[in-house]
Scaffold this active site. Sequence first.
Site, PDB file in Angstrom:
ATOM      1  N   VAL A  77       0.847  -1.210   0.000  1.00 18.63           N
ATOM      2  CA  VAL A  77       0.000   0.000   0.000  1.00 18.63           C
ATOM      3  C   VAL A  77       0.876   1.251   0.000  1.00 18.63           C
ATOM      4  O   VAL A  77       0.639   2.201  -0.757  1.00 18.63           O
ATOM      5  CB  VAL A  77      -0.972  -0.008   1.216  1.00 18.63           C
ATOM      6  CG1 VAL A  77      -1.736   1.300   1.284  1.00 18.63           C
ATOM      7  CG2 VAL A  77      -1.934  -1.188   1.124  1.00 18.63           C
ATOM      8  N   LYS A  78       1.914   1.234   0.821  1.00 17.85           N
ATOM      9  CA  LYS A  78       2.832   2.385   0.884  1.00 17.85           C
ATOM     10  C   LYS A  78       3.437   2.662  -0.490  1.00 17.85           C
ATOM     11  O   LYS A  78       3.495   3.804  -0.939  1.00 17.85           O
ATOM     12  CB  LYS A  78       3.971   2.085   1.861  1.00 17.85           C
ATOM     13  CG  LYS A  78       3.642   2.468   3.281  1.00 17.85           C
ATOM     14  CD  LYS A  78       4.887   2.404   4.146  1.00 17.85           C
ATOM     15  CE  LYS A  78       4.510   2.627   5.590  1.00 17.85           C
ATOM     16  NZ  LYS A  78       4.015   3.982   5.835  1.00 17.85           N
TER      17      LYS A  78
ATOM     18  N   ILE B 140       3.158   5.953  -2.844  1.00 23.59           N
ATOM     19  CA  ILE B 140       4.361   6.639  -3.337  1.00 23.59           C
ATOM     20  C   ILE B 140       4.312   6.738  -4.867  1.00 23.59           C
ATOM     21  O   ILE B 140       4.572   7.778  -5.450  1.00 23.59           O
ATOM     22  CB  ILE B 140       5.644   5.895  -2.873  1.00 23.59           C
ATOM     23  CG1 ILE B 140       5.849   6.108  -1.371  1.00 23.59           C
ATOM     24  CG2 ILE B 140       6.876   6.332  -3.673  1.00 23.59           C
ATOM     25  CD1 ILE B 140       6.984   5.315  -0.746  1.00 23.59           C
TER      26      ILE B 140
ATOM     27  N   LYS C 229      21.667 -20.117   1.616  1.00 22.76           N
ATOM     28  CA  LYS C 229      22.307 -18.839   1.982  1.00 22.76           C
ATOM     29  C   LYS C 229      23.028 -18.933   3.333  1.00 22.76           C
ATOM     30  O   LYS C 229      24.098 -18.363   3.506  1.00 22.76           O
ATOM     31  CB  LYS C 229      21.266 -17.727   2.012  1.00 22.76           C
ATOM     32  CG  LYS C 229      21.894 -16.351   2.071  1.00 22.76           C
ATOM     33  CD  LYS C 229      20.989 -15.289   1.534  1.00 22.76           C
ATOM     34  CE  LYS C 229      21.674 -13.960   1.447  1.00 22.76           C
ATOM     35  NZ  LYS C 229      20.905 -12.991   0.703  1.00 22.76           N
TER      36      LYS C 229
ATOM     37  N   ASP D 153      17.048 -10.615   4.023  1.00 29.97           N
ATOM     38  CA  ASP D 153      16.117 -10.677   2.894  1.00 29.97           C
ATOM     39  C   ASP D 153      15.139 -11.858   2.973  1.00 29.97           C
ATOM     40  O   ASP D 153      14.767 -12.416   1.948  1.00 29.97           O
ATOM     41  CB  ASP D 153      16.896 -10.703   1.573  1.00 29.97           C
ATOM     42  CG  ASP D 153      17.746 -11.959   1.420  1.00 29.97           C
ATOM     43  OD1 ASP D 153      18.052 -12.596   2.452  1.00 29.97           O
ATOM     44  OD2 ASP D 153      18.080 -12.310   0.279  1.00 29.97           O
TER      45      ASP D 153
ATOM     46  N   LYS E  95      28.254  -4.795  -8.659  1.00 27.68           N
ATOM     47  CA  LYS E  95      29.016  -5.975  -8.253  1.00 27.68           C
ATOM     48  C   LYS E  95      29.978  -6.371  -9.374  1.00 27.68           C
ATOM     49  O   LYS E  95      29.803  -5.951 -10.514  1.00 27.68           O
ATOM     50  CB  LYS E  95      28.046  -7.130  -7.970  1.00 27.68           C
ATOM     51  CG  LYS E  95      27.361  -6.984  -6.625  1.00 27.68           C
ATOM     52  CD  LYS E  95      26.799  -8.315  -6.173  1.00 27.68           C
ATOM     53  CE  LYS E  95      26.433  -8.253  -4.709  1.00 27.68           C
ATOM     54  NZ  LYS E  95      25.895  -9.526  -4.230  1.00 27.68           N
TER      55      LYS E  95
ATOM     56  N   GLU F 259      14.096  -6.596   2.720  1.00 29.86           N
ATOM     57  CA  GLU F 259      15.025  -6.043   1.738  1.00 29.86           C
ATOM     58  C   GLU F 259      14.211  -5.485   0.575  1.00 29.86           C
ATOM     59  O   GLU F 259      13.418  -6.209  -0.042  1.00 29.86           O
ATOM     60  CB  GLU F 259      15.979  -7.120   1.219  1.00 29.86           C
ATOM     61  CG  GLU F 259      16.966  -6.520   0.204  1.00 29.86           C
ATOM     62  CD  GLU F 259      17.875  -7.570  -0.404  1.00 29.86           C
ATOM     63  OE1 GLU F 259      19.019  -7.674   0.021  1.00 29.86           O
ATOM     64  OE2 GLU F 259      17.406  -8.291  -1.303  1.00 29.86           O
TER      65      GLU F 259
ATOM     66  N   GLU G 105      21.013 -12.933 -15.539  1.00 31.76           N
ATOM     67  CA  GLU G 105      22.189 -13.295 -14.730  1.00 31.76           C
ATOM     68  C   GLU G 105      21.818 -14.339 -13.685  1.00 31.76           C
ATOM     69  O   GLU G 105      22.603 -15.226 -13.365  1.00 31.76           O
ATOM     70  CB  GLU G 105      22.750 -12.026 -14.074  1.00 31.76           C
ATOM     71  CG  GLU G 105      24.150 -12.161 -13.544  1.00 31.76           C
ATOM     72  CD  GLU G 105      24.212 -12.792 -12.171  1.00 31.76           C
ATOM     73  OE1 GLU G 105      25.237 -13.342 -11.811  1.00 31.76           O
ATOM     74  OE2 GLU G 105      23.188 -12.734 -11.448  1.00 31.76           O
TER      75      GLU G 105
HETATM   76  P1  0O2 Z   1      17.490 -14.837  -3.877  1.00 29.88           P
HETATM   77  O1  0O2 Z   1      17.316 -16.189  -4.476  1.00 29.88           O
HETATM   78  O2  0O2 Z   1      17.072 -13.734  -4.803  1.00 29.88           O
HETATM   79  O3  0O2 Z   1      16.874 -14.714  -2.531  1.00 29.88           O
HETATM   80  P2  0O2 Z   1      24.026  -8.940   3.488  1.00 29.88           P
HETATM   81  O4  0O2 Z   1      23.967  -9.862   4.643  1.00 29.88           O
HETATM   82  O5  0O2 Z   1      22.722  -8.166   3.306  1.00 29.88           O
HETATM   83  O6  0O2 Z   1      25.199  -8.031   3.476  1.00 29.88           O
HETATM   84  P3  0O2 Z   1      23.347 -10.466   1.130  1.00 29.88           P
HETATM   85  O7  0O2 Z   1      21.960 -10.773   1.626  1.00 29.88           O
HETATM   86  O8  0O2 Z   1      24.087 -11.571   0.466  1.00 29.88           O
HETATM   87  O9  0O2 Z   1      24.293  -9.896   2.267  1.00 29.88           O
HETATM   88  O10 0O2 Z   1      23.197  -9.185   0.237  1.00 29.88           O
HETATM   89  P4  0O2 Z   1      23.245  -8.926  -1.311  1.00 29.88           P
HETATM   90  O11 0O2 Z   1      24.530  -9.323  -1.922  1.00 29.88           O
HETATM   91  O12 0O2 Z   1      22.886  -7.495  -1.403  1.00 29.88           O
HETATM   92  O13 0O2 Z   1      22.142  -9.888  -1.950  1.00 29.88           O
HETATM   93  C1  0O2 Z   1      20.793  -9.809  -1.611  1.00 29.88           C
HETATM   94  C2  0O2 Z   1      19.938 -10.209  -2.791  1.00 29.88           C
HETATM   95  O14 0O2 Z   1      20.184  -9.330  -3.898  1.00 29.88           O
HETATM   96  C3  0O2 Z   1      20.213 -11.593  -3.368  1.00 29.88           C
HETATM   97  O15 0O2 Z   1      19.561 -12.557  -2.603  1.00 29.88           O
HETATM   98  C4  0O2 Z   1      19.641 -11.435  -4.775  1.00 29.88           C
HETATM   99  O16 0O2 Z   1      18.221 -11.450  -4.775  1.00 29.88           O
HETATM  100  C5  0O2 Z   1      20.096 -10.043  -5.129  1.00 29.88           C
HETATM  101  N1  0O2 Z   1      21.435 -10.119  -5.727  1.00 29.88           N
HETATM  102  C6  0O2 Z   1      22.591  -9.822  -5.117  1.00 29.88           C
HETATM  103  N2  0O2 Z   1      23.621 -10.010  -5.955  1.00 29.88           N
HETATM  104  C7  0O2 Z   1      23.121 -10.441  -7.122  1.00 29.88           C
HETATM  105  C8  0O2 Z   1      23.704 -10.802  -8.382  1.00 29.88           C
HETATM  106  O17 0O2 Z   1      24.901 -10.770  -8.582  1.00 29.88           O
HETATM  107  N3  0O2 Z   1      22.829 -11.194  -9.355  1.00 29.88           N
HETATM  108  C9  0O2 Z   1      21.488 -11.242  -9.188  1.00 29.88           C
HETATM  109  N4  0O2 Z   1      20.730 -11.639 -10.220  1.00 29.88           N
HETATM  110  N5  0O2 Z   1      20.895 -10.921  -8.002  1.00 29.88           N
HETATM  111  C10 0O2 Z   1      21.705 -10.531  -6.979  1.00 29.88           C
HETATM  112  P5  0O2 Z   1      19.996 -14.091  -2.681  1.00 29.88           P
HETATM  113  O18 0O2 Z   1      19.713 -14.720  -1.366  1.00 29.88           O
HETATM  114  O19 0O2 Z   1      21.417 -14.205  -3.141  1.00 29.88           O
HETATM  115  O20 0O2 Z   1      19.089 -14.730  -3.766  1.00 29.88           O
END
Ligand code: 0O2
Length: 211
Positions: free
Chosen positions: A33-34, A38, A67, A86, A126, A153, A168
């Site tokens: 809703v937020k 927005i 994870k 997340d 990244k 997240e 990717e």
């Molecule tokens: P899924 O399957 O989408 O859930 P942190 O503890 O917050 O510092 P974290 O959670 O690893 O570390 O943070 P990061 O790297 O910001 O990644 C969080 C999510 O962002 C990932 O969740 C992905 O959804 C997305 N993401 C991050 N890096 C990439 C990447 O290189 N490619 C793509 N396509 N998505 C990315 P998960 O759990 O990895 O995956």
Amino acid sequence: MKTVKKEIEKIRNEMNQDQYYLHCQYIMGILAVKIKIIGEQLVLRNKRDVIQNVSQRIKTPESIYAKMLRKNLEPEFSLAKEKLNDLIGIRIVCLFLDDVYEIAEMLKKQKDIKVIKEKDYIVKPKKNGYMSLHLIVEIPVCMGDKVEMKKVEIQIRTTAMDFWSVLEYQLLYKKNVKGADKVGKELKSYSDEIAALDQKMLKLRNRIESI
Ligand code: 0O2
């Protein structure tokens, strides 16, 4: 293999207890809703569509398990709730680069949302080329006389970045397959092109608006 299955089942059972999904749905409902409000405020302000798509997901037991291992942590759900940011994820896709930051600013202004972490993978993509703005926020959930803060997240990105990251993500599961390296390099070069195109489209939009 059997133990992996068992550990994942354990996480699933723990998630099914304690009204976990109900709490997640409550938070996702509030945020939906937020974000809608927005979005409508931005339409009025910018006189054009801004938010193109909003999606939400609750992390699956399989993904939590993987994870936790990636982070060298015990695959316990109680620990995952503490350590993973997340478990609840929301993705907002918009057209232009400045929309990403405008949406983020409006979210930050919400009195009942506390931003605890911000990761700007647009300014600093990244290594593989992934671009997105991540906000880790905390939302209060009132339960009886208790208030619990739940983490979410929020990923905000342009349509072009989204299109790239979907592809990717598919490659991620084929990392060790023959040919994946070459495709990864090509994908990285497209991320650079997308970054340049997002800048060009923003400049062009500004020129069109000033005519
Ligand atoms: P899924 O399957 O989408 O859930 P942190 O503890 O917050 O510092 P974290 O959670 O690893 O570390 O943070 P990061 O790297 O910001 O990644 C969080 C999510 O962002 C990932 O969740 C992905 O959804 C997305 N993401 C991050 N890096 C990439 C990447 O290189 N490619 C793509 N396509 N998505 C990315 P998960 O759990 O990895 O995956």
